[in-house]
Design a protein around this motif. Structure first.
Motif, PDB file in Angstrom:
ATOM      1  N   GLN A   1     -19.976 -17.746  56.646  1.00 22.34           N
ATOM      2  CA  GLN A   1     -19.005 -17.226  55.685  1.00 22.34           C
ATOM      3  C   GLN A   1     -18.382 -18.385  54.924  1.00 22.34           C
ATOM      4  OE1 GLN A   1     -18.864 -14.149  55.234  1.00 22.34           O
ATOM      5  NE2 GLN A   1     -16.888 -13.443  54.525  1.00 22.34           N
ATOM      6  N   VAL A   2     -18.278 -18.226  53.618  1.00 24.90           N
ATOM      7  CA  VAL A   2     -17.708 -19.263  52.761  1.00 24.90           C
ATOM      8  C   VAL A   2     -16.443 -18.720  52.116  1.00 24.90           C
ATOM      9  CG1 VAL A   2     -18.062 -20.630  50.672  1.00 24.90           C
ATOM     10  CG2 VAL A   2     -19.937 -20.338  52.295  1.00 24.90           C
ATOM     11  N   GLN A   3     -15.415 -19.539  52.074  1.00 26.04           N
ATOM     12  CA  GLN A   3     -14.139 -19.134  51.468  1.00 26.04           C
ATOM     13  C   GLN A   3     -13.661 -20.192  50.499  1.00 26.04           C
ATOM     14  OE1 GLN A   3     -11.344 -18.314  54.703  1.00 26.04           O
ATOM     15  NE2 GLN A   3     -11.112 -16.259  53.890  1.00 26.04           N
ATOM     16  N   LEU A   4     -13.024 -19.733  49.406  1.00 27.15           N
ATOM     17  CA  LEU A   4     -12.312 -20.608  48.496  1.00 27.15           C
ATOM     18  C   LEU A   4     -10.853 -20.182  48.517  1.00 27.15           C
ATOM     19  CD1 LEU A   4     -14.651 -20.695  45.353  1.00 27.15           C
ATOM     20  CD2 LEU A   4     -14.503 -22.361  47.189  1.00 27.15           C
ATOM     21  N   VAL A   5      -9.973 -21.139  48.749  1.00 25.67           N
ATOM     22  CA  VAL A   5      -8.551 -20.825  48.825  1.00 25.67           C
ATOM     23  C   VAL A   5      -7.800 -21.688  47.825  1.00 25.67           C
ATOM     24  CG1 VAL A   5      -6.494 -20.759  50.269  1.00 25.67           C
ATOM     25  CG2 VAL A   5      -8.726 -20.187  51.246  1.00 25.67           C
ATOM     26  N   GLU A   6      -7.086 -21.027  46.898  1.00 24.81           N
ATOM     27  CA  GLU A   6      -6.303 -21.746  45.891  1.00 24.81           C
ATOM     28  C   GLU A   6      -4.849 -21.865  46.330  1.00 24.81           C
ATOM     29  OE1 GLU A   6      -8.916 -18.918  43.126  1.00 24.81           O
ATOM     30  OE2 GLU A   6      -7.655 -18.637  44.895  1.00 24.81           O
ATOM     31  N   SER A   7      -4.196 -22.873  45.810  1.00 23.64           N
ATOM     32  CA  SER A   7      -2.762 -23.035  46.020  1.00 23.64           C
ATOM     33  C   SER A   7      -2.199 -23.833  44.854  1.00 23.64           C
ATOM     34  CB  SER A   7      -2.474 -23.744  47.344  1.00 23.64           C
ATOM     35  OG  SER A   7      -3.062 -25.021  47.359  1.00 23.64           O
ATOM     36  N   LEU A  20      -3.010 -27.374  40.565  1.00 21.59           N
ATOM     37  CA  LEU A  20      -3.675 -26.370  41.384  1.00 21.59           C
ATOM     38  C   LEU A  20      -4.711 -27.041  42.278  1.00 21.59           C
ATOM     39  CD1 LEU A  20      -4.313 -23.532  38.768  1.00 21.59           C
ATOM     40  CD2 LEU A  20      -2.273 -23.979  40.143  1.00 21.59           C
ATOM     41  N   THR A  21      -4.811 -26.529  43.488  1.00 23.94           N
ATOM     42  CA  THR A  21      -5.777 -27.035  44.454  1.00 23.94           C
ATOM     43  C   THR A  21      -6.649 -25.893  44.935  1.00 23.94           C
ATOM     44  OG1 THR A  21      -4.301 -28.785  45.219  1.00 23.94           O
ATOM     45  CG2 THR A  21      -6.075 -28.137  46.699  1.00 23.94           C
ATOM     46  N   CYS A  22      -7.930 -26.172  45.089  1.00 20.90           N
ATOM     47  CA  CYS A  22      -8.861 -25.195  45.647  1.00 20.90           C
ATOM     48  C   CYS A  22      -9.672 -25.893  46.731  1.00 20.90           C
ATOM     49  CB  CYS A  22      -9.780 -24.651  44.575  1.00 20.90           C
ATOM     50  SG  CYS A  22     -11.108 -23.598  45.190  1.00 20.90           S
ATOM     51  N   ALA A  23      -9.676 -25.309  47.912  1.00 23.13           N
ATOM     52  CA  ALA A  23     -10.425 -25.877  49.034  1.00 23.13           C
ATOM     53  C   ALA A  23     -11.493 -24.896  49.487  1.00 23.13           C
ATOM     54  CB  ALA A  23      -9.484 -26.201  50.177  1.00 23.13           C
ATOM     55  N   ALA A  24     -12.700 -25.389  49.593  1.00 26.12           N
ATOM     56  CA  ALA A  24     -13.813 -24.578  50.080  1.00 26.12           C
ATOM     57  C   ALA A  24     -14.003 -24.843  51.560  1.00 26.12           C
ATOM     58  CB  ALA A  24     -15.088 -24.908  49.314  1.00 26.12           C
ATOM     59  N   SER A  25     -14.247 -23.788  52.322  1.00 25.98           N
ATOM     60  CA  SER A  25     -14.446 -23.944  53.758  1.00 25.98           C
ATOM     61  C   SER A  25     -15.483 -22.943  54.247  1.00 25.98           C
ATOM     62  CB  SER A  25     -13.129 -23.749  54.505  1.00 25.98           C
ATOM     63  OG  SER A  25     -12.651 -22.437  54.321  1.00 25.98           O
ATOM     64  N   GLY A  26     -15.961 -23.180  55.471  1.00 23.98           N
ATOM     65  CA  GLY A  26     -16.938 -22.273  56.052  1.00 23.98           C
ATOM     66  C   GLY A  26     -18.277 -22.953  56.254  1.00 23.98           C
ATOM     67  N   SER A  27     -19.313 -22.142  56.296  1.00 20.59           N
ATOM     68  CA  SER A  27     -20.659 -22.643  56.572  1.00 20.59           C
ATOM     69  C   SER A  27     -21.303 -23.160  55.279  1.00 20.59           C
ATOM     70  CB  SER A  27     -21.511 -21.526  57.175  1.00 20.59           C
ATOM     71  OG  SER A  27     -20.907 -21.001  58.332  1.00 20.59           O
ATOM     72  N   ILE A  28     -20.871 -24.338  54.889  1.00 18.89           N
ATOM     73  CA  ILE A  28     -21.291 -24.905  53.609  1.00 18.89           C
ATOM     74  C   ILE A  28     -22.329 -26.001  53.825  1.00 18.89           C
ATOM     75  CG2 ILE A  28     -20.540 -26.213  51.584  1.00 18.89           C
ATOM     76  CD1 ILE A  28     -17.777 -24.859  51.944  1.00 18.89           C
ATOM     77  N   ALA A  29     -23.451 -25.844  53.142  1.00 14.91           N
ATOM     78  CA  ALA A  29     -24.475 -26.883  53.172  1.00 14.91           C
ATOM     79  C   ALA A  29     -24.303 -27.839  52.000  1.00 14.91           C
ATOM     80  CB  ALA A  29     -25.862 -26.274  53.150  1.00 14.91           C
ATOM     81  N   ARG A 100     -24.234 -23.507  48.361  1.00 10.75           N
ATOM     82  CA  ARG A 100     -25.357 -23.108  49.208  1.00 10.75           C
ATOM     83  C   ARG A 100     -24.870 -23.126  50.655  1.00 10.75           C
ATOM     84  NH1 ARG A 100     -29.436 -25.718  51.905  1.00 10.75           N
ATOM     85  NH2 ARG A 100     -28.901 -27.750  51.004  1.00 10.75           N
ATOM     86  N   SER A 101     -24.949 -21.982  51.289  1.00  9.14           N
ATOM     87  CA  SER A 101     -24.484 -21.893  52.670  1.00  9.14           C
ATOM     88  C   SER A 101     -25.530 -22.463  53.613  1.00  9.14           C
ATOM     89  CB  SER A 101     -24.169 -20.450  53.039  1.00  9.14           C
ATOM     90  OG  SER A 101     -25.377 -19.709  53.113  1.00  9.14           O
ATOM     91  N   LEU A 102     -25.133 -22.650  54.857  1.00 10.49           N
ATOM     92  CA  LEU A 102     -26.036 -23.207  55.853  1.00 10.49           C
ATOM     93  C   LEU A 102     -27.228 -22.299  56.101  1.00 10.49           C
ATOM     94  CD1 LEU A 102     -23.466 -24.623  58.425  1.00 10.49           C
ATOM     95  CD2 LEU A 102     -24.899 -25.918  56.854  1.00 10.49           C
ATOM     96  N   LEU A 103     -27.033 -21.005  55.857  1.00  9.40           N
ATOM     97  CA  LEU A 103     -28.115 -20.054  56.101  1.00  9.40           C
ATOM     98  C   LEU A 103     -28.869 -19.707  54.818  1.00  9.40           C
ATOM     99  CD1 LEU A 103     -26.309 -17.604  58.566  1.00  9.40           C
ATOM    100  CD2 LEU A 103     -27.859 -19.490  59.105  1.00  9.40           C
ATOM    101  N   TYR A 110     -19.124 -18.326  44.265  1.00 18.30           N
ATOM    102  CA  TYR A 110     -18.013 -17.856  45.077  1.00 18.30           C
ATOM    103  C   TYR A 110     -16.724 -17.976  44.268  1.00 18.30           C
ATOM    104  CZ  TYR A 110     -21.076 -17.925  49.139  1.00 18.30           C
ATOM    105  OH  TYR A 110     -22.097 -17.682  50.022  1.00 18.30           O
ATOM    106  N   TRP A 111     -15.785 -17.058  44.549  1.00 21.09           N
ATOM    107  CA  TRP A 111     -14.510 -17.032  43.853  1.00 21.09           C
ATOM    108  C   TRP A 111     -13.351 -17.028  44.846  1.00 21.09           C
ATOM    109  CZ3 TRP A 111     -14.111 -17.271  38.563  1.00 21.09           C
ATOM    110  CH2 TRP A 111     -15.290 -17.046  37.840  1.00 21.09           C
ATOM    111  N   GLY A 112     -12.280 -17.666  44.458  1.00 18.81           N
ATOM    112  CA  GLY A 112     -11.056 -17.580  45.235  1.00 18.81           C
ATOM    113  C   GLY A 112     -10.305 -16.311  44.890  1.00 18.81           C
ATOM    114  N   GLN A 113      -9.175 -16.116  45.556  1.00 13.56           N
ATOM    115  CA  GLN A 113      -8.403 -14.887  45.365  1.00 13.56           C
ATOM    116  C   GLN A 113      -7.484 -14.963  44.147  1.00 13.56           C
ATOM    117  OE1 GLN A 113      -7.599 -17.294  47.396  1.00 13.56           O
ATOM    118  NE2 GLN A 113      -5.402 -17.639  47.121  1.00 13.56           N
TER     119      GLN A 113
END
Length: 121
Positions: A1-7, A20-29, A100-103, A110-113
């Motif tokens: 699962q990949v997430q983008l979170v803005e703040s 503005l900051t955006c951090a990507a997390s999760g199974s990222i290749a 590109r995810s690990l799988l 992908y988009w943040g909220q």
């Protein structure tokens, strides 16, 4: 699962600044291009700025000279520094990344909220 979170959104007076900051997390290749888009009520989402994995940037004409986009050292984050904000910059700002995810075998969007930026006159 990949997430983008803005703040970093908020309320600021005209002429002010926000970052503005955006951090990507999760199974990222791997992450290719990252960017920021914005959307006002009743309008289409529009490009604000993008940056490639190699650091090449593209900014909308309306923000050139006022906004800068950059990526973090870890390459999983992207920043939008906004100066000399105007009331017409008021919008919900969305982070976007080609990841590109690990799988996975290909890059997907992908988009943040979204984070609200309000500029008062």
């Amino acid at each position: 699962q990949v997430q983008l979170v803005e703040s970093g959104g908020g309320l600021v007076q005209a002429g002010g600044s926000l970052r503005l900051t955006c951090a990507a997390s999760g199974s990222i290749a791997s992450i290719d291009a990252m960017g920021w888009y914005r959307q006002c009520p009743g309008k289409q989402r529009e490009l604000v700025a993008t940056i490639t994995s190699g650091g090449r940037t593209n900014l909308a004409d309306s923000v050139k000279g006022r906004f800068t986009i950059s990526r973090g050292n870890a390459e999983n984050s992207v920043y939008l520094q906004m100066y000399t904000l105007k009331p017409e910059d008021t919008a919900v700002y969305y982070c976007n990344a080609a990841i590109r995810s690990l799988l996975g075998v290909r890059f997907n969007d992908y988009w943040g909220q979204g984070t609200q930026v309000t500029v008062s006159s």
